[in-house]
Write an enzyme that holds these catalytic residues in place. Sequence first.
Site, PDB file in Angstrom:
ATOM      1  N   GLU A 148      -6.359   4.696   8.231  1.00 16.68           N
ATOM      2  CA  GLU A 148      -6.493   6.187   7.850  1.00 16.68           C
ATOM      3  C   GLU A 148      -7.975   6.725   7.182  1.00 16.68           C
ATOM      4  O   GLU A 148      -7.877   7.776   7.753  1.00 16.68           O
ATOM      5  CB  GLU A 148      -5.258   6.406   6.948  1.00 16.68           C
ATOM      6  CG  GLU A 148      -3.873   6.108   7.710  1.00 16.68           C
ATOM      7  CD  GLU A 148      -2.849   5.472   6.852  1.00 16.68           C
ATOM      8  OE1 GLU A 148      -2.882   5.355   5.802  1.00 16.68           O
ATOM      9  OE2 GLU A 148      -1.823   4.764   7.570  1.00 16.68           O
ATOM     10  N   ASN A 173       0.871  -1.407  -0.077  1.00 17.90           N
ATOM     11  CA  ASN A 173       0.011   0.032  -0.167  1.00 17.90           C
ATOM     12  C   ASN A 173       0.779   1.159   0.129  1.00 17.90           C
ATOM     13  O   ASN A 173       1.579   1.643   1.050  1.00 17.90           O
ATOM     14  CB  ASN A 173      -0.809  -0.045   1.200  1.00 17.90           C
ATOM     15  CG  ASN A 173      -1.663   1.274   1.510  1.00 17.90           C
ATOM     16  OD1 ASN A 173      -1.814   1.969   0.463  1.00 17.90           O
ATOM     17  ND2 ASN A 173      -2.332   1.354   2.497  1.00 17.90           N
ATOM     18  N   SER A 229       3.558  -2.010  10.339  1.00 21.16           N
ATOM     19  CA  SER A 229       4.857  -2.027  10.705  1.00 21.16           C
ATOM     20  C   SER A 229       5.587  -3.441  10.268  1.00 21.16           C
ATOM     21  O   SER A 229       6.595  -3.867  10.863  1.00 21.16           O
ATOM     22  CB  SER A 229       5.406  -1.709  12.050  1.00 21.16           C
ATOM     23  OG  SER A 229       4.733  -0.473  12.292  1.00 21.16           O
ATOM     24  N   HIS A 268      -9.754   1.209   5.433  1.00 21.62           N
ATOM     25  CA  HIS A 268      -8.233   1.120   5.972  1.00 21.62           C
ATOM     26  C   HIS A 268      -8.094   2.194   7.290  1.00 21.62           C
ATOM     27  O   HIS A 268      -9.073   3.210   7.237  1.00 21.62           O
ATOM     28  CB  HIS A 268      -7.097   1.738   5.213  1.00 21.62           C
ATOM     29  CG  HIS A 268      -5.749   1.934   5.413  1.00 21.62           C
ATOM     30  ND1 HIS A 268      -5.232   2.764   6.154  1.00 21.62           N
ATOM     31  CD2 HIS A 268      -4.692   0.966   5.360  1.00 21.62           C
ATOM     32  CE1 HIS A 268      -4.117   2.369   6.768  1.00 21.62           C
ATOM     33  NE2 HIS A 268      -3.737   1.269   5.869  1.00 21.62           N
ATOM     34  N   LYS A 327       0.106   4.287  -0.237  1.00 29.16           N
ATOM     35  CA  LYS A 327      -0.199   5.391   0.478  1.00 29.16           C
ATOM     36  C   LYS A 327      -0.296   6.579  -0.499  1.00 29.16           C
ATOM     37  O   LYS A 327      -0.263   6.496  -1.571  1.00 29.16           O
ATOM     38  CB  LYS A 327       0.150   5.526   1.811  1.00 29.16           C
ATOM     39  CG  LYS A 327      -0.170   4.315   2.486  1.00 29.16           C
ATOM     40  CD  LYS A 327       0.000   4.492   4.078  1.00 29.16           C
ATOM     41  CE  LYS A 327      -0.102   3.231   4.794  1.00 29.16           C
ATOM     42  NZ  LYS A 327       0.098   3.570   6.280  1.00 29.16           N
ATOM     43  N   GLU A 385      -5.480  -4.946  10.905  1.00 33.97           N
ATOM     44  CA  GLU A 385      -4.187  -3.842  11.120  1.00 33.97           C
ATOM     45  C   GLU A 385      -4.641  -3.099  12.280  1.00 33.97           C
ATOM     46  O   GLU A 385      -5.556  -2.076  12.247  1.00 33.97           O
ATOM     47  CB  GLU A 385      -4.364  -2.799  10.118  1.00 33.97           C
ATOM     48  CG  GLU A 385      -4.023  -3.540   8.701  1.00 33.97           C
ATOM     49  CD  GLU A 385      -3.482  -2.851   7.555  1.00 33.97           C
ATOM     50  OE1 GLU A 385      -2.299  -2.778   7.132  1.00 33.97           O
ATOM     51  OE2 GLU A 385      -4.105  -1.655   7.284  1.00 33.97           O
ATOM     52  N   GLY A 409       2.600   1.963  10.930  1.00 38.70           N
ATOM     53  CA  GLY A 409       3.765   3.138  10.696  1.00 38.70           C
ATOM     54  C   GLY A 409       4.262   3.543  12.254  1.00 38.70           C
ATOM     55  O   GLY A 409       4.449   4.845  12.164  1.00 38.70           O
TER      56      GLY A 409
HETATM   57  P1  PGA Z   1       3.084   0.197   7.717  1.00 33.51           P
HETATM   58  O1  PGA Z   1       1.456   0.393   7.161  1.00 33.51           O
HETATM   59  O2  PGA Z   1       3.283  -1.046   7.348  1.00 33.51           O
HETATM   60  O3  PGA Z   1       3.721   1.392   7.196  1.00 33.51           O
HETATM   61  O4  PGA Z   1       2.802   0.119   9.128  1.00 33.51           O
HETATM   62  C1  PGA Z   1       0.477  -0.606   7.026  1.00 33.51           C
HETATM   63  C2  PGA Z   1      -0.799  -0.002   6.406  1.00 33.51           C
HETATM   64  O5  PGA Z   1      -1.046   1.068   6.810  1.00 33.51           O
HETATM   65  O6  PGA Z   1      -1.429  -0.700   5.601  1.00 33.51           O
END
Ligand code: PGA
Length: 266
Positions: free
Chosen positions: A101, A13, A218, A99, A15, A171, A177
């Site tokens: 976010e 992803n 992460s 997601h 983003k 997640e 992140g």
């Molecule tokens: P990340 O993001 O691997 O940077 O933690 C995962 C995600 O948001 O899908």
Amino acid sequence: MNADIRQKFVVGNWKMHTTAVQARQLAQGVIDSVGSDDHLTVIVCSPFPYLAMVADILKCSQVALGAQNMYPEAEGAFTGEVSPTMSLDIGCSYVILGHSERRHTLGESDRFINQKVVCALAAGLNVILCVGETLEERTSQRTERALDRQLSCGLTGIPAEALLRLGIAYEPVWAIGNDEHHATAEQAQEAHLLIRRKLAQIYGEAWATRITVQYGGSVVPANAAAFLAESEIDGVLIGGASLNAREFLQIITAAKCAPRAVMLPA
Ligand code: PGA
């Protein structure tokens, strides 16, 4: 009883990252070394403006293309939005929905996410439905309740047969992140078991064993194998590490070596 094995997934992803030049290099870097594996699906989800360009690069490869979002209508007066038919039209076969976010930064509700799931599946896209608890929910022992709510709302009106085109991504919001809070493979496995139990409640045991549940938060080359070794973890959804072709490929290699889970005939 016929037993089959669940597919593993590695999803990148990107983003709201990359320029056009970087997106091209990244996609090319992935396809140059990805190889093929019948039991592994690799997907990259680029930002909307680069999807068509990335689709062209991935065209003859084993790597599938996904959108990071969509609006739950085929067309209409929805300024700034992108429909599932548009994503399909330019070569996407997957879409990430729910997601964290989008849930927490952009305020999407369970109901709105469900509308998207229904519309995406009807249009012909495969769906990756993300669920996960916040830190507050986890520390107040409300993880199971949060996952139950997101799954029952997110899957409302989705018949069992449609699950062949839908995967769940667990997640935990606190682990995305995040350099400070990492989920362990055991914590992820526990949550995946809760998710599979909930899926069994909704769809029955056999269907629950057929649904893939990926982990995201992460994941990097150093910890990917540990997550992928867990029996309930059918793949990984990668943010940061998917922006580096070498790291993403290392995670793909870990997925190729990981054990596969058996599913029961529905
Ligand atoms: P990340 O993001 O691997 O940077 O933690 C995962 C995600 O948001 O899908």
